[in-house]
Design a protein around this motif. Structure first.
Motif, PDB file in Angstrom:
ATOM      1  N   GLU A 158       0.807  -1.234   0.000  1.00 48.36           N
ATOM      2  CA  GLU A 158       0.000   0.000   0.000  1.00 48.36           C
ATOM      3  C   GLU A 158       0.837   1.280   0.000  1.00 48.36           C
ATOM      4  OE1 GLU A 158      -2.531  -0.378   3.414  1.00 48.36           O
ATOM      5  OE2 GLU A 158      -3.465  -2.212   2.669  1.00 48.36           O
ATOM      6  N   HIS A 159       2.139   1.160   0.203  1.00 44.66           N
ATOM      7  CA  HIS A 159       2.952   2.367   0.466  1.00 44.66           C
ATOM      8  C   HIS A 159       3.362   3.087  -0.827  1.00 44.66           C
ATOM      9  CE1 HIS A 159       3.387  -0.612   3.714  1.00 44.66           C
ATOM     10  NE2 HIS A 159       3.159   0.442   4.474  1.00 44.66           N
ATOM     11  N   VAL A 160       2.363   3.329  -1.668  1.00 43.04           N
ATOM     12  CA  VAL A 160       2.616   3.863  -3.019  1.00 43.04           C
ATOM     13  C   VAL A 160       3.147   5.297  -2.992  1.00 43.04           C
ATOM     14  CG1 VAL A 160       0.957   2.385  -4.216  1.00 43.04           C
ATOM     15  CG2 VAL A 160       0.153   4.492  -3.157  1.00 43.04           C
ATOM     16  N   ARG A 228       9.399  -0.272  -0.798  1.00 45.40           N
ATOM     17  CA  ARG A 228       9.555  -1.084  -2.002  1.00 45.40           C
ATOM     18  C   ARG A 228       9.427  -0.256  -3.301  1.00 45.40           C
ATOM     19  NH1 ARG A 228       6.796  -5.686  -4.182  1.00 45.40           N
ATOM     20  NH2 ARG A 228       7.862  -6.069  -6.143  1.00 45.40           N
ATOM     21  N   TYR A 229       8.422   0.615  -3.370  1.00 46.57           N
ATOM     22  CA  TYR A 229       8.235   1.425  -4.590  1.00 46.57           C
ATOM     23  C   TYR A 229       9.433   2.343  -4.798  1.00 46.57           C
ATOM     24  CZ  TYR A 229       3.395  -0.151  -4.574  1.00 46.57           C
ATOM     25  OH  TYR A 229       2.272  -0.936  -4.600  1.00 46.57           O
ATOM     26  N   PHE A 230       9.926   2.832  -3.702  1.00 47.85           N
ATOM     27  CA  PHE A 230      11.063   3.748  -3.719  1.00 47.85           C
ATOM     28  C   PHE A 230      12.316   3.049  -4.253  1.00 47.85           C
ATOM     29  CE2 PHE A 230      14.770   5.306  -1.285  1.00 47.85           C
ATOM     30  CZ  PHE A 230      14.792   6.621  -1.717  1.00 47.85           C
ATOM     31  N   VAL A 231      12.658   1.882  -3.705  1.00 47.92           N
ATOM     32  CA  VAL A 231      13.893   1.210  -4.152  1.00 47.92           C
ATOM     33  C   VAL A 231      13.765   0.733  -5.601  1.00 47.92           C
ATOM     34  CG1 VAL A 231      14.757   0.527  -1.868  1.00 47.92           C
ATOM     35  CG2 VAL A 231      13.296  -1.057  -3.117  1.00 47.92           C
ATOM     36  N   ASP A 232      12.547   0.314  -5.972  1.00 41.81           N
ATOM     37  CA  ASP A 232      12.343  -0.141  -7.355  1.00 41.81           C
ATOM     38  C   ASP A 232      12.524   0.998  -8.362  1.00 41.81           C
ATOM     39  OD1 ASP A 232      11.930  -2.629  -6.344  1.00 41.81           O
ATOM     40  OD2 ASP A 232       9.876  -2.876  -7.076  1.00 41.81           O
ATOM     41  N   LEU A 297      20.391   4.344  10.784  1.00 40.47           N
ATOM     42  CA  LEU A 297      19.822   5.469  10.035  1.00 40.47           C
ATOM     43  C   LEU A 297      18.304   5.318   9.972  1.00 40.47           C
ATOM     44  CD1 LEU A 297      22.285   5.615   6.998  1.00 40.47           C
ATOM     45  CD2 LEU A 297      22.347   6.996   9.072  1.00 40.47           C
ATOM     46  N   THR A 298      17.599   6.454  10.026  1.00 38.94           N
ATOM     47  CA  THR A 298      16.137   6.405  10.034  1.00 38.94           C
ATOM     48  C   THR A 298      15.532   7.044   8.787  1.00 38.94           C
ATOM     49  OG1 THR A 298      16.200   6.538  12.437  1.00 38.94           O
ATOM     50  CG2 THR A 298      14.081   6.982  11.399  1.00 38.94           C
ATOM     51  N   PHE A 299      14.788   6.248   8.053  1.00 36.96           N
ATOM     52  CA  PHE A 299      14.015   6.763   6.916  1.00 36.96           C
ATOM     53  C   PHE A 299      12.598   7.051   7.396  1.00 36.96           C
ATOM     54  CE2 PHE A 299      17.390   4.750   4.498  1.00 36.96           C
ATOM     55  CZ  PHE A 299      17.476   5.516   3.341  1.00 36.96           C
ATOM     56  N   ASP A 300      11.986   8.087   6.836  1.00 35.44           N
ATOM     57  CA  ASP A 300      10.636   8.468   7.256  1.00 35.44           C
ATOM     58  C   ASP A 300       9.607   8.010   6.214  1.00 35.44           C
ATOM     59  OD1 ASP A 300       8.293   9.726   8.069  1.00 35.44           O
ATOM     60  OD2 ASP A 300       9.367  11.486   8.836  1.00 35.44           O
ATOM     61  N   SER A 301       8.724   7.098   6.638  1.00 37.51           N
ATOM     62  CA  SER A 301       7.734   6.574   5.690  1.00 37.51           C
ATOM     63  C   SER A 301       6.416   7.363   5.752  1.00 37.51           C
ATOM     64  CB  SER A 301       7.455   5.102   5.999  1.00 37.51           C
ATOM     65  OG  SER A 301       6.810   4.978   7.255  1.00 37.51           O
ATOM     66  N   MET A 302       6.416   8.446   6.536  1.00 36.36           N
ATOM     67  CA  MET A 302       5.253   9.347   6.666  1.00 36.36           C
ATOM     68  C   MET A 302       4.023   8.651   7.219  1.00 36.36           C
ATOM     69  SD  MET A 302       5.561  11.738   3.307  1.00 36.36           S
ATOM     70  CE  MET A 302       6.924  11.253   2.266  1.00 36.36           C
ATOM     71  N   GLN A 303       4.240   7.587   7.996  1.00 34.23           N
ATOM     72  CA  GLN A 303       3.097   6.901   8.585  1.00 34.23           C
ATOM     73  C   GLN A 303       2.845   7.366  10.006  1.00 34.23           C
ATOM     74  OE1 GLN A 303       2.673   2.586   7.005  1.00 34.23           O
ATOM     75  NE2 GLN A 303       4.854   2.952   7.120  1.00 34.23           N
TER      76      GLN A 303
END
Length: 332
Positions: A158-160, A228-232, A297-303
């Protein structure tokens, strides 16, 4: 005569009220809310924009209140993700008062760009958890639960919103919907969209450049993996403890060891987590590897973005810009 005057005055007031009726837009999550804000631009004062999930609750565990459902019911535009987490939406829309509502389902808009949940090597699946649990249960009894593969429904990631390329497509759809419900300001909305799309394109090329200049092309997450969408988009590889929608917080010994070995094998200088992580798994992975001085390191997924964060100026672009800086560090 007076009565007639009163009627005419009433009619005029009603017409005026209609002319100034605010466009009601309801969004479920922060990225959608922020995109709408950008496209509305100065016209935000003539709109009533609602963010349903603004208290840091995860999309996956959100349940709408009666007030939320009432807001959706009269909305001119309603925007939601459309995955399994939004199972409640169908009921909310069934009883909607506004039959002309524009409904935007992000997954539907993206169509075949939507990816299935992916379980990769080393990743702990929820089935494993269940099986371990059932095996303990079954020691005293003699029944095991077998899941037949027919029952398995395809789960979509769902993390489009974490792809700036997807963001651009979704913003196009939002712009069209706003132009439809408020044609008077259509030109302004299109101009705002074009300005915003240019910023998304710039960010996209910045990400491409960072990946191209990186020493490694693999991210390792001691956490859930919603990127996943990001790395792809940028051809990056990844390893992670859990899938993006997982509710797990405890990693198994096997998962920890697998990821720690990957840190050594790929000479990674850091282990990543998402903003809601407590760093426990990441720390354990680092301690179990030879690279005891690897960074977290922390990535922000905006959730976990809250209304407070928004008031302080957090935006989709500012968050993705921070992720760009983290990525630069992660690929060193």
């Amino acid at each position: 005569m007076n009565f007639k005057k009163i009627l005419i005055t009433c009619a005029m007031l009603v017409t005026a009220a209609c002319a100034f009726a605010k466009t009601k837009i309801v969004t479920t999550i922060f990225p959608e809310y922020d995109w709408v804000k950008e496209i509305l631009g100065n016209n935000i004062k003539d709109a009533e924009l609602t963010l349903l999930i603004g208290n840091g609750v995860d999309l996956h565990s959100y349940q709408p209140s009666i007030q939320d459902v009432a807001k959706i019911s009269t909305a001119d535009v309603f925007i939601y993700v459309g995955g399994e987490s939004d199972g409640w939406v169908a009921d909310a829309l069934k009883n909607a008062k506004n039959k002309n509502m524009k409904v935007i389902n992000l997954l539907e808009v993206l169509g075949d760009k939507v990816k299935e949940e992916e379980v990769i090597e080393g990743m702990q699946t929820e089935e494993e958890e269940e099986h371990e649990h059932h095996d303990h249960e079954a020691e005293g009894h003699h029944h095991h639960h077998h899941h037949s593969s027919d029952e398995e429904e395809v789960e979509y990631d769902e993390h489009v919103w974490l792809s700036v390329r997807n963001a651009k497509i979704l913003c196009t759809e939002i712009t069209n919907a706003l132009c439809d419900v408020d044609s008077t300001n259509a030109a302004a909305y299109k101009a705002n969209y074009n300005a915003y799309a240019a910023k998304l394109d710039k960010l996209d090329s910045d990400f491409t450049a960072v990946v191209k200049n990186g020493k490694t092309n693999t991210l390792l997450f001691g956490d859930r993996f919603p990127f996943r969408y990001f790395v792809d988009d940028y051809g990056l590889k990844y390893y992670a403890a859990f899938v993006g929608c997982s509710a797990e917080t405890e990693a198994s010994f096997e998962t920890i060891i697998f990821l720690a070995n990957k840190v050594d094998e790929l000479s990674l200088n850091n282990v990543c987590q998402i903003e809601s992580g407590n760093g426990k798994i990441a720390k354990t992975i680092i301690q179990s590897s030879k690279k005891k001085n690897a960074k977290i390191l922390t990535f922000d997924s905006m959730q976990s973005t809250t209304t407070k964060d928004i008031k302080k100026g957090t935006s989709y672009l500012s968050t993705m810009q921070k992720n760009l800086d983290v990525l630069k560090e992660a690929l060193k």
